[in-house]
Design an enzyme around this catalytic site. Structure first.
Site, mmCIF file in Angstrom:
data_model
loop_
_atom_site.group_PDB
_atom_site.id
_atom_site.type_symbol
_atom_site.label_atom_id
_atom_site.label_comp_id
_atom_site.label_asym_id
_atom_site.label_seq_id
_atom_site.Cartn_x
_atom_site.Cartn_y
_atom_site.Cartn_z
ATOM 1 N N SER A 71 14.048 -44.379 -19.596
ATOM 2 C CA SER A 71 13.070 -43.897 -18.620
ATOM 3 C C SER A 71 13.679 -42.970 -17.583
ATOM 4 O O SER A 71 13.035 -42.013 -17.152
ATOM 5 C CB SER A 71 12.384 -45.066 -17.917
ATOM 6 O OG SER A 71 11.841 -45.953 -18.843
ATOM 7 N N HIS A 123 14.946 -44.348 -12.512
ATOM 8 C CA HIS A 123 13.870 -43.357 -12.616
ATOM 9 C C HIS A 123 14.049 -42.288 -11.543
ATOM 10 O O HIS A 123 13.987 -41.088 -11.824
ATOM 11 C CB HIS A 123 12.504 -44.010 -12.411
ATOM 12 C CG HIS A 123 12.084 -44.927 -13.503
ATOM 13 N ND1 HIS A 123 10.900 -45.620 -13.442
ATOM 14 C CD2 HIS A 123 12.662 -45.281 -14.670
ATOM 15 C CE1 HIS A 123 10.773 -46.354 -14.540
ATOM 16 N NE2 HIS A 123 11.837 -46.162 -15.294
#
Length: 149
Positions: A71, A123
């Site tokens: 991610s 992230h």
């Protein structure tokens, strides 16, 4: 610290279930596919490493060594395309406004804890690195113009 530099990139290969893997791979196909098509697999690979390392280091610093997934790379590729297309008129990769809103809303939603344990620092680190790589050349040119360079 003991020379095991591969640990800077191995977390992106660890996934916590089939859905986690599936969604990361779909985003990688979409975002990475654009970059590979326009700039080649070598640039995509360099970009993946360039956003994974700061994202992983930030996540490690924030929460320790127990994290995984791609991610952070996905957010890094998103940031790269977002800023590159925003600041480089000749850029041949693009992201639509709806996807941009979705990615940013998902980022904030994940940070609330409402969707479970998420590597939020990864992230964010990936996103910042991708934006810096995508928009950095423009920023440098702007600074040089202002300083008379």
């Amino acid at each position: 610290l003991s020379g095991q530099i591969w640990r800077l990139v191995t977390p992106m290969f660890i996934h916590y279930g089939p859905m986690h893997l599936l969604f990361n791979m779909l985003w990688l196909k979409d975002l990475g596919g654009q970059i590979e098509k326009e700039y080649g697999w070598a640039k995509l690979l360099m970009l993946i490493v360039a956003v994974e390392v700061p994202g992983g280091l930030l996540q490690y610093w924030w929460a320790g060594p127990h994290f995984g997934g791609m991610s952070g790379v996905v957010y890094g590729l998103f940031g790269y395309i977002w800023f590159r297309s925003k600041y480089d008129p000749s850029c041949r990769v693009a992201i639509d406004e709806g996807t941009t809103k979705f990615m940013l809303i998902w980022l904030v939603l994940c940070m609330t804890g409402a969707v479970g344990a998420i590597a939020n620092a990864g992230h964010l680190g990936g996103l910042i690195a991708g934006c810096a790589i995508g928009g950095g050349p423009h920023l440098v040119r702007q600074l040089l113009r202002r300083w008379g360079g």
